[in-house]
Design a protein around this motif. Structure first.
Motif, PDB file in Angstrom:
ATOM      1  N   LEU A 109      11.516   8.839   4.217  1.00 58.06           N
ATOM      2  CA  LEU A 109      12.489   8.002   4.107  1.00 58.06           C
ATOM      3  C   LEU A 109      13.599   8.463   3.380  1.00 58.06           C
ATOM      4  N   THR A 110      14.670   8.737   4.146  1.00 60.76           N
ATOM      5  CA  THR A 110      16.022   9.303   3.274  1.00 60.76           C
ATOM      6  C   THR A 110      16.950   8.083   3.482  1.00 60.76           C
ATOM      7  N   CYS A 111      17.777   8.525   2.039  1.00 63.63           N
ATOM      8  CA  CYS A 111      19.049   7.627   1.830  1.00 63.63           C
ATOM      9  C   CYS A 111      20.280   8.513   2.196  1.00 63.63           C
ATOM     10  N   LEU A 123       4.325   8.418   0.969  1.00 65.75           N
ATOM     11  CA  LEU A 123       5.449   8.400   1.406  1.00 65.75           C
ATOM     12  C   LEU A 123       6.479   9.383   0.337  1.00 65.75           C
ATOM     13  N   GLN A 124       7.460  10.154   1.039  1.00 66.49           N
ATOM     14  CA  GLN A 124       8.295  10.873   0.366  1.00 66.49           C
ATOM     15  C   GLN A 124       9.608  10.400   0.341  1.00 66.49           C
ATOM     16  N   MET A 125      10.374   9.930  -0.453  1.00 63.09           N
ATOM     17  CA  MET A 125      12.105   9.681  -0.213  1.00 63.09           C
ATOM     18  C   MET A 125      12.736  10.592  -0.976  1.00 63.09           C
ATOM     19  N   ASP A 161       0.668  -1.278  -0.090  1.00 66.60           N
ATOM     20  CA  ASP A 161       0.105  -0.007  -0.077  1.00 66.60           C
ATOM     21  C   ASP A 161       0.945   1.162   0.071  1.00 66.60           C
ATOM     22  N   ILE A 162       2.215   1.212  -0.254  1.00 62.62           N
ATOM     23  CA  ILE A 162       2.900   2.345  -0.395  1.00 62.62           C
ATOM     24  C   ILE A 162       2.910   2.749  -1.770  1.00 62.62           C
ATOM     25  N   VAL A 163       2.612   4.336  -1.780  1.00 64.90           N
ATOM     26  CA  VAL A 163       2.666   4.867  -2.821  1.00 64.90           C
ATOM     27  C   VAL A 163       3.646   6.019  -2.662  1.00 64.90           C
ATOM     28  N   ALA A 164       4.858   6.139  -3.373  1.00 62.46           N
ATOM     29  CA  ALA A 164       5.987   7.030  -2.743  1.00 62.46           C
ATOM     30  C   ALA A 164       6.536   7.773  -3.981  1.00 62.46           C
ATOM     31  N   TYR A 165       6.976   8.947  -3.482  1.00 63.70           N
ATOM     32  CA  TYR A 165       7.548   9.811  -4.688  1.00 63.70           C
ATOM     33  C   TYR A 165       8.792  10.236  -4.309  1.00 63.70           C
ATOM     34  N   VAL A 166       9.488  10.637  -5.488  1.00 64.84           N
ATOM     35  CA  VAL A 166      11.025  11.484  -5.260  1.00 64.84           C
ATOM     36  C   VAL A 166      10.823  12.601  -6.367  1.00 64.84           C
ATOM     37  N   GLY A 167      11.074  13.663  -5.974  1.00 68.34           N
ATOM     38  CA  GLY A 167      11.054  14.897  -6.601  1.00 68.34           C
ATOM     39  C   GLY A 167      12.382  14.972  -7.406  1.00 68.34           C
ATOM     40  N   TYR A 168      12.314  15.611  -8.612  1.00 69.79           N
ATOM     41  CA  TYR A 168      13.635  15.794  -9.469  1.00 69.79           C
ATOM     42  C   TYR A 168      13.592  17.141 -10.151  1.00 69.79           C
TER      43      TYR A 168
END
Length: 419
Positions: free
Chosen positions: A226-228, A197-199, A37-44
């Protein structure tokens, strides 16, 4: 995190392969991921016509999210690029025209389809542009409905802002608005697409948490962060920076052969870590490769280079680059797919100095550096060391196809071709 044992494949993979720096709620994320059920995004943001490998780690996070049954969103910053992210920058980004942003956006989009799958299915990726809503905002309603939820006191305590003020570097009001827009992106994606979720990189933690807080204040479902880690090499160098510039993901900015060579030159201590982060190889195979010692570690580096190149340039391009390197370095051939620089035949006929030739090929910055390289035995023409700084190239140095091979050390090679 050390005492947290994930039940979901997604978080287990993230932790095992080294993608996790920080999370807002491991247990909550794990429960969502276990159900798919996670829908996650990363912005560029669209600041250049290609992303560089500093962005590759977050793209891989989106790919593993999808491979474990959850849904990724790649958010193009057609709107936020018009403002410019000030995070940990010493000065404001150059403002780009709308036309430049569109060109950059088109180039950036190319890379994602090689790593994630787009479509209409439950776990298929979406590509969205935040210009869709940011460019339609009205200033006064935005200040009233969104701006009122932000504390300037809190914004001033963010590390990226504090550093600029401590160094007495200008921080424009335009840049100050960026964190509001990024937070608002999270809320819009939550409302429109069920994003939860935003990564991103660890430098984005403060901005992401602001988005979570804004979502709570504006009535969205629970949002997560969630960060890397921001990667450095074993020697402490920033990942993706070389003497010749950034390591770009797109072919137009960096040929596949040069991209392959970047990974082939990985420090010994980084091989295992980079295999985990930048390939889809199974962990057992990675452990075997990382355990190789001595000269055998070079075989692991070749696997890393080929797999990392295949990821963004395709398998055929990766294998062609590997074959070019093998023939150039191991068999001593002048492989025609090495980077090529054309030179007028008349220059050679007039007596082209060997020092000038290496400068024109871009292997050295000037004749002074070329002389120093000769003293150390670092320059070669057709695999023969140059010993005389006064020597000149002649037609005899070029083969039947009008090509001569110039080398700097063991790893940098250029074909000089008569035009």
């Amino acid at each position: 995190m050390t005492d947290f044992t994930p039940k979901s494949d997604f978080l287990a993979t993230m932790i095992e392969r080294g993608y996790v720096h920080q999370a807002s709620d491991f247990a909550g994320l794990d429960a969502l991921a276990a159900k798919g059920d996670i829908v996650a995004y990363v912005g560029y943001d669209c600041t250049a016509p290609s992303l560089h490998i500093g962005s590759l780690i977050s793209i891989m996070m989106l790919a593993w999210l999808q491979r474990t049954g959850n849904k990724p969103i790649t958010l193009m910053g057609g709107g936020t690029t018009q403002v410019g992210d000030p995070s940990f920058k010493d000065e404001a980004r150059k403002l780009l025209s709308l036309e430049e942003i569109e060109v950059n956006k088109a180039g950036i989009k190319e890379i994602f389809s090689t790593i994630v799958r787009f479509g209409d299915g439950k776990s298929d990726a979406l590509m969205i542009d935040n210009a869709e809503w940011l460019t339609r905002l009205l200033y006064l309603p935005f200040l009233r409905d969104v701006g009122r939820h932000f504390s300037v006191n809190r914004m001033m305590t963010m590390e990226s802002v504090k550093q600029r003020f401590e160094r007495e570097q200008e921080f424009s009001f335009l840049e100050f608005n960026y964190m509001l827009l990024q937070a608002y992106d999270f809320v819009e994606l939550a409302k429109r697409y069920g994003c939860n979720l935003q990564m991103g990189g660890s430098d984005q933690w403060g901005n992401i948490v602001m988005g979570i807080d804004l979502g709570r204040r504006m009535g969205t479902h629970q949002l997560y962060a969630l960060t890397c880690p921001l990667l450095t090499t074993a020697s402490g160098a920033k990942m993706g920076k070389t003497a010749s510039g950034a390591v770009w993901l797109n072919e137009a900015q960096l040929p596949a052969y040069d991209y392959w060579q970047y990974w082939r030159n990985t420090e010994d201590a980084d091989v295992g870590r980079f295999l985990k982060l930048f390939t889809f190889l199974p962990m057992g195979e990675i452990a075997r490769l990382a355990a190789l010692g001595g000269a055998e570690i070079n075989e692991a580096k070749k696997v890393l280079a080929t797999e990392a190149t295949a990821l963004v340039r395709g398998r055929a391009a990766a294998e062609a680059a590997a074959d070019t390197a093998r023939r150039a370095f191991e068999l001593g051939e002048t492989a025609t797919s090495l980077p090529t620089v054309e030179i007028a035949a008349g220059e050679v006929d007039a007596g082209l100095g060997v020092l000038t030739a290496f400068v024109k090929a871009g292997l050295v910055s000037g004749t002074g550096e070329a002389r120093r390289q000769i003293d150390g035995g670092g320059l070669k023409v057709n695999d023969v060391a140059v010993t005389d700084a006064r020597a000149a190239l002649s037609r005899a140095d070029f083969n039947a196809d009008g090509v001569a091979k110039l080398s700097l050390g063991k790893k940098k090679h250029i074909l000089l071709k008569l035009a």
